[in-house]
Design a protein around this motif. Structure first.
Motif, PDB file in Angstrom:
ATOM      1  N   SER A 168      -1.742   6.411  -0.514  1.00 48.44           N
ATOM      2  CA  SER A 168      -3.203   6.472  -0.392  1.00 48.44           C
ATOM      3  C   SER A 168      -3.846   7.026  -1.657  1.00 48.44           C
ATOM      4  CB  SER A 168      -3.591   7.336   0.815  1.00 48.44           C
ATOM      5  OG  SER A 168      -3.075   8.650   0.670  1.00 48.44           O
ATOM      6  N   ARG A 169      -3.034   7.584  -2.556  1.00 48.77           N
ATOM      7  CA  ARG A 169      -3.535   8.095  -3.841  1.00 48.77           C
ATOM      8  C   ARG A 169      -3.440   6.978  -4.879  1.00 48.77           C
ATOM      9  NH1 ARG A 169       0.142  11.926  -2.329  1.00 48.77           N
ATOM     10  NH2 ARG A 169       1.434  11.581  -4.174  1.00 48.77           N
ATOM     11  N   PRO A 170      -4.589   6.531  -5.422  1.00 44.59           N
ATOM     12  CA  PRO A 170      -4.584   5.356  -6.305  1.00 44.59           C
ATOM     13  C   PRO A 170      -3.589   5.426  -7.451  1.00 44.59           C
ATOM     14  CG  PRO A 170      -6.833   5.949  -5.735  1.00 44.59           C
ATOM     15  CD  PRO A 170      -5.961   7.039  -5.191  1.00 44.59           C
TER      16      PRO A 170
ATOM     17  N   THR B  62      -4.550   0.563  -1.721  1.00 49.85           N
ATOM     18  CA  THR B  62      -4.551   1.970  -1.312  1.00 49.85           C
ATOM     19  C   THR B  62      -4.934   2.134   0.152  1.00 49.85           C
ATOM     20  OG1 THR B  62      -6.823   2.215  -2.111  1.00 49.85           O
ATOM     21  CG2 THR B  62      -5.039   2.835  -3.627  1.00 49.85           C
TER      22      THR B  62
ATOM     23  N   ALA C 279      -0.090   5.046  -6.099  1.00 52.56           N
ATOM     24  CA  ALA C 279       0.087   3.669  -5.628  1.00 52.56           C
ATOM     25  C   ALA C 279       0.366   2.724  -6.790  1.00 52.56           C
ATOM     26  CB  ALA C 279      -1.147   3.208  -4.858  1.00 52.56           C
TER      27      ALA C 279
ATOM     28  N   ALA D 223       0.896  -1.152   0.000  1.00 53.66           N
ATOM     29  CA  ALA D 223       0.000   0.000   0.000  1.00 53.66           C
ATOM     30  C   ALA D 223       0.935   1.203   0.000  1.00 53.66           C
ATOM     31  CB  ALA D 223      -0.919  -0.011   1.214  1.00 53.66           C
TER      32      ALA D 223
END
Length: 396
Positions: free
Chosen positions: A54-56, A75, A59, A51
């Motif tokens: 947190s930003r797709p 994510t 990531a 992971a």
């Protein structure tokens, strides 16, 4: 091969590499790159999940950089912990390279899932979080390794071996310093603004960031702890929310005095971590910017310079961390690899229920992480009270 002889630190003892995941540390992250390089060079881990942001989009790009399959790029760390724990080929361990304020929550999620944790320093942002994390680790019995890589240089182990042999006699004083210059300008945050936010880094950015390294190095070399301290903190670079410099006086557990100088606003200093230890029979001097040399000065004999490599005078504890002959440089990346190799041995031992010689390692665990937080707390207490002498917490 018997792992108790430590003849090849970089040989996985289970006949396979452990499966490693990452939380944080993706594209553009310096800390993540150190962890990733150390894990790969150690030969104990394959990085198979993460992971990383947190930003797709970030990531996905970071996972592609590290050749992590798309179906194992997450994510959300909670989803990752659940999914990987349920897979027959799920990760054995996770490396956590996120900002300080998320360390406890992320580590607890993986400990509860039965996944061993490798955690970047400092342990947490706040002492209460560290205490809660230690309680979970003790309850679950799943391992947690703190990453203080400088103690995994061969010449640091050589220094500790000389101390343990009594070559210095009674330690009478210690000086340790860690000086950098990246934080000179106002709001100079090196791409990471969270480093100046007290809610995210805790009560002292400078002590939590590089001071915990200096504190752990002092303990690793001398075997002594800090009993009392007094700390003064300053802004020596441009205006910013947190001090960038700390001058700390120490009283060690054997009664000896010590000093610690910390700054990331000192012009011309890059990664100047240095420790000097004096005893009544001799002295030691080690400089991280010249990591392959250790200066040893006996009180009544000629000075000696130990150089990393297979040579006369290198103690077994240090030789276990040496992989190349002298003249072929081993530096910080190799120290990270030694840390990850020792972590691999310990994690493999826990997972197999076998003695793999892990007792011969010097791997920082939850006690080291918690003690580092005690140090940050005591420094902050002292500074906020006007630089008064402050007792370190008694954990015995």
């Amino acid at each position: 091969m018997s792992f108790t002889d430590r003849s090849n630190l970089r040989q996985p003892p289970l006949g396979r590499r452990l499966r490693l995941g990452f939380v944080g540390g993706g594209r553009g992250g310096l800390v993540g790159s150190w962890h990733f390089s150390g894990a790969r060079l150690s030969n104990h881990f394959d990085v198979v999940a993460g992971a990383l942001s947190s930003r797709p989009e970030n990531a996905a790009l970071s996972a592609a950089d590290w050749v992590i399959p798309a179906d194992r790029s997450y994510t959300d760390y909670r989803e990752m912990a659940r999914a990987e724990a349920a897979r027959p080929d799920g990760i054995d361990a996770v490396a956590i390279c996120t900002p300080n304020d998320s360390h406890a929550a992320v580590a607890i999620a993986f400990l509860e899932a039965g996944i061993d944790v490798i955690l970047d320093k400092p342990m947490t942002a706040m002492l209460t979080e560290a205490e809660a994390l230690v309680a979970v680790q003790k309850r679950t019995g799943v391992s947690l390794t703190m990453t203080y890589p400088f103690s995994h240089h061969a010449m640091v182990r050589q220094a500790r071996a000389l101390v343990d042999e009594g070559a210095l006699g009674r330690i009478t004083q210690v000086h340790v310093e860690y000086l950098q210059d990246w934080n000179l300008a106002a709001q100079a945050l090196d791409g990471a603004p969270w480093r100046q936010d007290p809610k995210r880094v805790g009560r002292s950015s400078i002590v939590g960031d590089i001071g915990t390294h200096a504190y752990h190095l002092l303990h690793s070399v001398t075997g002594l702890d800090v009993a009392r301290l007094r700390a003064d903190m300053f802004v020596c670079g441009g205006a910013k929310p947190q001090p960038d410099t700390a001058h700390i006086g120490l009283k060690l557990s054997n009664g000896a005095p010590a000093t610690m100088q910390l700054s990331n606003a000192a012009v011309g200093q890059y990664c100047a971590l240095r420790i000097r230890v004096w005893g009544d029979k001799g002295a030691l001097d080690w400089d991280q910017e010249k990591p392959e040399e250790l200066r040893f000065t006996p009180a009544e004999a000629e000075e000696r310079i130990f150089r990393r490599g297979a040579a006369q005078g290198i103690r077994a504890q240090a030789e276990a961390l040496i992989h190349l002959p002298r003249g072929h440089g081993e530096t910080l990346t190799d120290a990270w690899a030694n840390l990850y190799a020792e972590a691999g041995i310990m994690i493999a031992a826990r997972r197999s229920g076998r003695d793999l010689g892990q007792a011969l390692t010097r791997l920082p665990g939850v006690e080291d992480g918690l003690r580092g937080m005690d140090f940050v707390e005591a420094c902050a207490d002292s500074h906020e009270a006007g630089g008064i002498w402050t007792q370190m917490a008694d954990r015995d």
